[in-house]
Design a protein around this motif. Structure first.
Motif, PDB file in Angstrom:
ATOM      1  N   LEU A 113      40.522  -5.808  87.687  1.00 19.94           N
ATOM      2  CA  LEU A 113      41.077  -4.777  86.408  1.00 19.94           C
ATOM      3  C   LEU A 113      41.121  -3.299  86.839  1.00 19.94           C
ATOM      4  CD1 LEU A 113      41.050  -4.854  82.439  1.00 19.94           C
ATOM      5  CD2 LEU A 113      40.359  -2.688  83.757  1.00 19.94           C
ATOM      6  N   PRO A 114      39.887  -2.809  87.323  1.00 20.78           N
ATOM      7  CA  PRO A 114      40.073  -1.263  87.836  1.00 20.78           C
ATOM      8  C   PRO A 114      41.111  -0.914  88.766  1.00 20.78           C
ATOM      9  CG  PRO A 114      37.678  -2.014  87.610  1.00 20.78           C
ATOM     10  CD  PRO A 114      38.515  -3.289  87.467  1.00 20.78           C
ATOM     11  N   VAL A 115      41.301  -1.823  89.671  1.00 22.29           N
ATOM     12  CA  VAL A 115      42.241  -1.370  90.841  1.00 22.29           C
ATOM     13  C   VAL A 115      43.556  -1.417  90.198  1.00 22.29           C
ATOM     14  CG1 VAL A 115      43.287  -2.296  92.993  1.00 22.29           C
ATOM     15  CG2 VAL A 115      40.826  -2.511  92.551  1.00 22.29           C
ATOM     16  N   LEU A 116      44.009  -2.500  89.392  1.00 19.03           N
ATOM     17  CA  LEU A 116      45.344  -2.619  88.684  1.00 19.03           C
ATOM     18  C   LEU A 116      45.578  -1.451  87.683  1.00 19.03           C
ATOM     19  CD1 LEU A 116      45.222  -6.574  87.932  1.00 19.03           C
ATOM     20  CD2 LEU A 116      46.157  -5.250  89.916  1.00 19.03           C
ATOM     21  N   ALA A 117      44.274  -1.033  86.799  1.00 20.17           N
ATOM     22  CA  ALA A 117      44.639  -0.161  85.902  1.00 20.17           C
ATOM     23  C   ALA A 117      44.946   1.486  86.633  1.00 20.17           C
ATOM     24  CB  ALA A 117      43.300   0.024  85.012  1.00 20.17           C
ATOM     25  N   GLU A 118      44.149   1.577  87.675  1.00 24.43           N
ATOM     26  CA  GLU A 118      44.186   2.718  88.382  1.00 24.43           C
ATOM     27  C   GLU A 118      45.552   2.911  89.066  1.00 24.43           C
ATOM     28  OE1 GLU A 118      42.258   5.188  92.162  1.00 24.43           O
ATOM     29  OE2 GLU A 118      41.571   3.052  91.604  1.00 24.43           O
ATOM     30  N   GLU A 119      46.123   1.679  89.423  1.00 27.23           N
ATOM     31  CA  GLU A 119      47.400   1.963  90.272  1.00 27.23           C
ATOM     32  C   GLU A 119      48.610   2.280  89.230  1.00 27.23           C
ATOM     33  OE1 GLU A 119      51.454   1.501  91.365  1.00 27.23           O
ATOM     34  OE2 GLU A 119      50.379   0.113  89.781  1.00 27.23           O
ATOM     35  N   GLN A 120      48.341   1.448  87.888  1.00 24.63           N
ATOM     36  CA  GLN A 120      49.578   1.776  86.810  1.00 24.63           C
ATOM     37  C   GLN A 120      49.250   3.235  86.329  1.00 24.63           C
ATOM     38  OE1 GLN A 120      51.606  -0.404  85.944  1.00 24.63           O
ATOM     39  NE2 GLN A 120      50.833  -2.009  87.305  1.00 24.63           N
ATOM     40  N   GLN A 121      48.047   3.590  86.143  1.00 23.01           N
ATOM     41  CA  GLN A 121      47.890   5.094  85.496  1.00 23.01           C
ATOM     42  C   GLN A 121      48.569   6.195  86.410  1.00 23.01           C
ATOM     43  OE1 GLN A 121      46.836   5.839  82.320  1.00 23.01           O
ATOM     44  NE2 GLN A 121      46.897   3.856  82.195  1.00 23.01           N
ATOM     45  N   ALA A 122      48.574   5.782  87.629  1.00 23.43           N
ATOM     46  CA  ALA A 122      49.003   6.715  88.661  1.00 23.43           C
ATOM     47  C   ALA A 122      50.715   6.733  88.608  1.00 23.43           C
ATOM     48  CB  ALA A 122      48.758   6.490  90.121  1.00 23.43           C
ATOM     49  N   ALA A 123      51.185   5.835  87.952  1.00 22.19           N
ATOM     50  CA  ALA A 123      52.431   5.695  87.897  1.00 22.19           C
ATOM     51  C   ALA A 123      53.125   6.620  86.674  1.00 22.19           C
ATOM     52  CB  ALA A 123      53.109   4.189  87.450  1.00 22.19           C
ATOM     53  N   ALA A 151      37.927   2.418  82.808  1.00 24.38           N
ATOM     54  CA  ALA A 151      39.098   2.223  83.896  1.00 24.38           C
ATOM     55  C   ALA A 151      40.494   2.485  83.790  1.00 24.38           C
ATOM     56  CB  ALA A 151      38.823   0.717  84.652  1.00 24.38           C
ATOM     57  N   GLY A 152      40.760   2.445  82.383  1.00 26.97           N
ATOM     58  CA  GLY A 152      42.193   2.691  81.888  1.00 26.97           C
ATOM     59  C   GLY A 152      42.970   1.376  81.240  1.00 26.97           C
ATOM     60  N   ALA A 153      42.214   0.617  80.746  1.00 20.85           N
ATOM     61  CA  ALA A 153      42.614  -0.635  80.184  1.00 20.85           C
ATOM     62  C   ALA A 153      43.195  -0.157  78.663  1.00 20.85           C
ATOM     63  CB  ALA A 153      41.582  -1.655  79.968  1.00 20.85           C
ATOM     64  N   THR A 154      44.237  -1.181  78.283  1.00 17.94           N
ATOM     65  CA  THR A 154      44.656  -0.850  77.014  1.00 17.94           C
ATOM     66  C   THR A 154      44.111  -1.805  75.926  1.00 17.94           C
ATOM     67  OG1 THR A 154      46.853  -0.090  78.035  1.00 17.94           O
ATOM     68  CG2 THR A 154      46.724  -0.905  75.571  1.00 17.94           C
ATOM     69  N   GLY A 155      43.684  -2.765  76.174  1.00 18.06           N
ATOM     70  CA  GLY A 155      43.179  -3.916  75.263  1.00 18.06           C
ATOM     71  C   GLY A 155      42.285  -4.664  75.755  1.00 18.06           C
ATOM     72  N   VAL A 156      41.747  -5.585  74.998  1.00 18.21           N
ATOM     73  CA  VAL A 156      40.719  -6.545  75.610  1.00 18.21           C
ATOM     74  C   VAL A 156      41.150  -7.892  74.491  1.00 18.21           C
ATOM     75  CG1 VAL A 156      39.133  -5.626  73.721  1.00 18.21           C
ATOM     76  CG2 VAL A 156      38.224  -7.282  75.516  1.00 18.21           C
ATOM     77  N   VAL A 157      40.731  -9.017  75.211  1.00 21.11           N
ATOM     78  CA  VAL A 157      40.847 -10.343  74.630  1.00 21.11           C
ATOM     79  C   VAL A 157      39.632 -10.670  74.148  1.00 21.11           C
ATOM     80  CG1 VAL A 157      41.691 -12.760  74.817  1.00 21.11           C
ATOM     81  CG2 VAL A 157      43.085 -10.894  75.996  1.00 21.11           C
ATOM     82  N   ILE A 158      39.372 -11.014  72.826  1.00 24.41           N
ATOM     83  CA  ILE A 158      38.144 -11.704  72.271  1.00 24.41           C
ATOM     84  C   ILE A 158      38.325 -13.099  71.773  1.00 24.41           C
ATOM     85  CG2 ILE A 158      36.635 -11.116  70.694  1.00 24.41           C
ATOM     86  CD1 ILE A 158      37.074  -8.123  70.705  1.00 24.41           C
ATOM     87  N   LYS A 159      37.772 -13.970  72.304  1.00 16.00           N
ATOM     88  CA  LYS A 159      37.675 -15.440  71.630  1.00 16.00           C
ATOM     89  C   LYS A 159      37.469 -15.473  70.150  1.00 16.00           C
ATOM     90  CE  LYS A 159      37.248 -17.583  76.049  1.00 16.00           C
ATOM     91  NZ  LYS A 159      36.607 -18.680  76.980  1.00 16.00           N
ATOM     92  N   PHE A 160      38.254 -15.796  68.977  1.00 20.09           N
ATOM     93  CA  PHE A 160      37.970 -16.018  67.861  1.00 20.09           C
ATOM     94  C   PHE A 160      36.877 -16.983  67.680  1.00 20.09           C
ATOM     95  CE2 PHE A 160      38.548 -17.936  63.496  1.00 20.09           C
ATOM     96  CZ  PHE A 160      38.609 -16.974  62.911  1.00 20.09           C
ATOM     97  N   GLY A 161      35.986 -16.695  66.742  1.00 17.94           N
ATOM     98  CA  GLY A 161      34.861 -17.412  66.661  1.00 17.94           C
ATOM     99  C   GLY A 161      33.758 -17.583  67.622  1.00 17.94           C
TER     100      GLY A 161
END
Length: 322
Positions: A113-123, A151-161
């Motif tokens: 995630l950090p590598v991807l988020a950094e590149e996206q933020q640079a755009a 790192a610049g993420a927008t969201g997070v997936v959390i398993k219900f239950g």
């Protein structure tokens, strides 16, 4: 003298009117200094018998995770089907290619995630602009959520239950991340909805919901529901399934397993997006193989014949995708 009398009467009338207004209860009041006015709204009273909404009746940690201005809703709830991908392995170049290809969001684990988020933020300021990156990992904890936010993420997936899910969602919301609830059944979806959740990932939809037109048609307009489809299926049947979901009312799909570190992952994503968005048929086209159109199945990255309507016709001037 008459003019003076008229002016005095007018002044007295205006003063009386102002005094009447300012002394009305529950409207406004003078400050101690008398230099400004403070608006004071009239309080609303509720009786114990007043009807309460399901969300209020089921106040819980999940309801704390609601986000008023959702970036994910803006990205995923479109008039046409949106397509997201997950990335198990990749670099900044792959991130850029996915953005220019037109994916809606990128799901990634804590390692990549950090590598991807950094590149996206640079755009930022470019066209196309940054794509939201969402943390999805086998195990989620408070430290991982904090690191994703940094790192610049927008969201997070959390398993219900899952254990501590409500607290994790509240922690994510406090940091400014959007919580997306992973559900595996209609019962889990109903339970999360009752508790106030507004964003969902339906994992392995082939094994859980299926197309289920009645379900998709009954969703609230602002609901964010992403259907996870396994990528690279035999005969590329993920394309037919995705188009069927779109016809049933689904607005967003996630191609899981699309990017696993292969040099040509982005080509599959590009072809799959074209196929899922095409309105002409359930077949999507690529340039002729050595000048000829030949049926090629991307699922096993080799030529094969199939009677399924979701075959891919290769457009690349190479024997195979890899």
């Amino acid at each position: 003298q008459e003019a003076m009398m008229v002016m005095k009467l007018v002044s007295a009338s205006m003063l009386a009117l102002l005094l009447c207004v300012f002394t009305l209860p529950g409207v406004t009041s003078f400050t101690a200094r008398g230099a400004s006015l403070l608006a004071r709204p009239c309080p609303l009273s509720f009786s114990p018998s007043s009807p309460r909404s399901p969300t209020l009746r089921t106040a819980s940690a999940i309801s704390m995770a609601a986000v008023k201005k959702s970036k994910l809703a803006k990205t995923l709830n479109k008039k046409t089907l949106t397509v997201s991908v997950d990335v198990a392995a990749g670099d900044a170049m792959l991130s850029k290619r996915l953005r220019t290809t037109g994916v809606a969001t990128i799901f990634a684990d804590a390692a990549v995630l950090p590598v991807l988020a950094e590149e996206q933020q640079a755009a930022k300021g470019d066209f196309p602009g940054p794509v939201p990156v969402i943390l999805r990992d086998q195990e989620i904890n408070a430290d991982a959520i904090a690191a994703a936010k940094k790192a610049g993420a927008t969201g997070v997936v959390i398993k219900f239950g899952s254990e501590g899910a409500g607290e994790l969602a509240a922690s994510a919301t406090e940091l400014g991340l959007e919580a997306m609830w992973e559900v595996t059944s209609k019962e889990e979806f109903a339970g999360a909805t009752e508790a106030g959740a507004g964003a969902f990932l339906v994992s392995s939809i082939e094994d859980s919901f299926g197309v289920a037109p009645g379900f998709w048609e009954g969703l609230e307009k602002d609901s964010i529901v992403v259907a996870e489809i396994k990528a690279l299926q035999p005969g590329n049947s993920e394309i037919g399934l995705g188009k069927s979901l779109g016809a049933a009312g689904c607005k967003a799909v996630l191609l899981s397993g699309a990017c696993t570190g292969g040099a040509e992952d982005h080509r599959y994503v590009d072809a799959a997006l074209n196929g899922l968005r095409s309105k002409r048929s359930e077949e999507f086209q690529m340039a002729g193989l050595l000048g000829k159109a030949s049926p090629v199945g991307l699922a096993n990255r080799q030529s094969h014949s199939t009677k399924e309507p979701t075959i891919i016709k290769e457009k690349l001037d190479v024997p195979h995708m890899l």
